[in-house]
Scaffold this active site. Structure first.
Site, PDB file in Angstrom:
ATOM      1  CD  GLU A 173      -2.753  -1.324  -0.146  1.00 36.63           C
ATOM      2  OE1 GLU A 173      -2.982  -0.317  -0.843  1.00 36.63           O
ATOM      3  OE2 GLU A 173      -3.103  -2.473  -0.486  1.00 36.63           O
ATOM      4  CG  HIS A 176      -1.050   1.040  -4.534  1.00 36.83           C
ATOM      5  ND1 HIS A 176      -0.804   0.766  -5.866  1.00 36.83           N
ATOM      6  CD2 HIS A 176      -1.729  -0.039  -4.052  1.00 36.83           C
ATOM      7  CE1 HIS A 176      -1.313  -0.425  -6.163  1.00 36.83           C
ATOM      8  NE2 HIS A 176      -1.865  -0.931  -5.093  1.00 36.83           N
ATOM      9  CG  HIS A 182      -2.017  -3.645  -8.773  1.00 39.47           C
ATOM     10  ND1 HIS A 182      -3.347  -3.295  -8.751  1.00 39.47           N
ATOM     11  CD2 HIS A 182      -1.617  -3.696  -7.483  1.00 39.47           C
ATOM     12  CE1 HIS A 182      -3.737  -3.161  -7.496  1.00 39.47           C
ATOM     13  NE2 HIS A 182      -2.705  -3.382  -6.707  1.00 39.47           N
TER      14      HIS A 182
HETATM   15 ZN   LIG Z   1      -2.615  -2.800  -4.747  1.00 43.16          ZN
END
Ligand SMILES: [Zn+2]
Length: 328
Positions: A173, A176, A182
């Site tokens: 996380e 991100h 991804h």
């Molecule tokens: Zn993810």
């Protein structure tokens, strides 16, 4: 939505993929333009040659991971964060260890602003910052820094103390939040992954949409990345396989720690600053180059001078405390 992009509405919030929360600005842009970044704010695709902030040339091998197209509006200098009051002690520990993983292995740096003002006292602007909150059964984050500034949320699952998987969730996380997407959503992933959407329920298939614009990526899908899901992700029943390697048809698992290419993406785009109260840009002892090797002492000092109008020497006394284990 009218652009044709599928998003998930859950508890009043919109998600681009299972765990990628959309900001209001990103949602609006998706609705109008079909992309989370408005057109003309960044060139499409992987042609990034220089760092968007420092102007320094990037490696031609600038990370074989995929992420948002970096601009000075969606990247961080230091990632400002707070531990939210809803977190359990285990969740705080997960996030602290996830931060330590990124800091020990890459150029990204985090600043613990728990309990500090959320608005700049001199200029009145809202600091961009991430609040880590209890996600119950959910892990999620926005991609990159919220261009609006202010608070953005990172949800972390409540989990029993199971290493290393739960810390892997935190690392993913945070990936991100610093801009990574991804691997299985890479624009060219079909060159590397066989995808069988027949084994995914229709309402879950949006998780395999490709990122076709405003991304920064060079090279192959990285099966060692902390940002890839496993072969059975979103399978409609437990024994079904959704993704296999194109090269040999084999299955693959997710990963709990960053790969060399995850780190390359980050090391190209982040600079490891030490928290200071003045404007001097002081570098950490270890500075990674674009190929993940470490700068020599001389290279580091030259770089520090370059960032500070030729002055390689930080003024004394400017450092401020930045302890990731301070929870309130
Ligand atoms: Zn993810």
């Amino acid at each position: 939505m009218k652009s044709g992009v599928e998003v998930l509405l859950k508890d009043g919030k919109y998600y681009l993929s299972d765990d990628i929360l959309l900001s209001d600005l990103q949602l609006k842009s998706l609705e109008e333009h079909g992309d989370i970044t408005p057109p003309n704010s960044a060139p499409p695709g992987p042609e990034l040659k220089v760092h968007p902030v420092t102007g320094m040339p990037l490696s031609a091998d600038a990370g074989k991971a995929v992420g948002q197209y970096p601009t000075s509006y969606n990247m961080w200098a230091m990632v400002r964060y707070v531990y939210g009051p809803s977190l359990s002690s285990v969740q705080r520990e997960i996030m602290r260890l996830a931060i330590e993983h990124w800091e020990a292995n890459s150029n990204v740096r985090f600043y613990n602003a728990t309990g500090m003002p959320t608005v700049d006292p001199t200029y009145g602007f809202a600091y961009p910052y991430i609040e880590f909150v209890n996600g119950n059964d959910v892990n999620s984050s926005q991609i990159g820094r919220n261009a609006n500034g202010g608070r953005q949320e990172l949800k972390i699952q409540s989990a029993s103390w199971a290493f290393p998987e739960v810390v892997g969730n935190g690392i993913h996380e945070l990936g991100h939040a610093i801009g990574l997407d991804h691997e299985h959503n890479a624009n060219d992933r079909d060159n590397f992954i066989n995808l069988n959407l027949n084994n995914v329920l229709p309402e879950k298939r949006y998780n395999f949409n490709r990122r076709t614009t405003n991304y920064h990526q060079i090279g192959a899908v990285d099966f060692q990345s902390v940002m890839i899901y496993d072969s059975q992700a979103f399978a409609s029943s437990p024994n079904l396989i959704v993704m296999t390697r194109k090269s040999d048809g084999s299955t693959f698992s997710g990963n709990d720690v960053t790969s060399g290419t995850d780190r390359k993406w980050v090391n190209n785009l982040y600079i490891p600053y030490i928290a200071r109260s003045d404007v001097y840009r002081e570098l950490a002892d270890i500075v990674y180059k674009t190929d993940n090797t470490v700068m020599t002492a001389q290279e580091r000092q030259q770089f520090q001078a370059q960032l500070n109008n030729g002055n390689p020497y930080p003024p004394a006394g400017g450092r401020i405390p930045n302890d990731h284990s301070r929870y309130q």
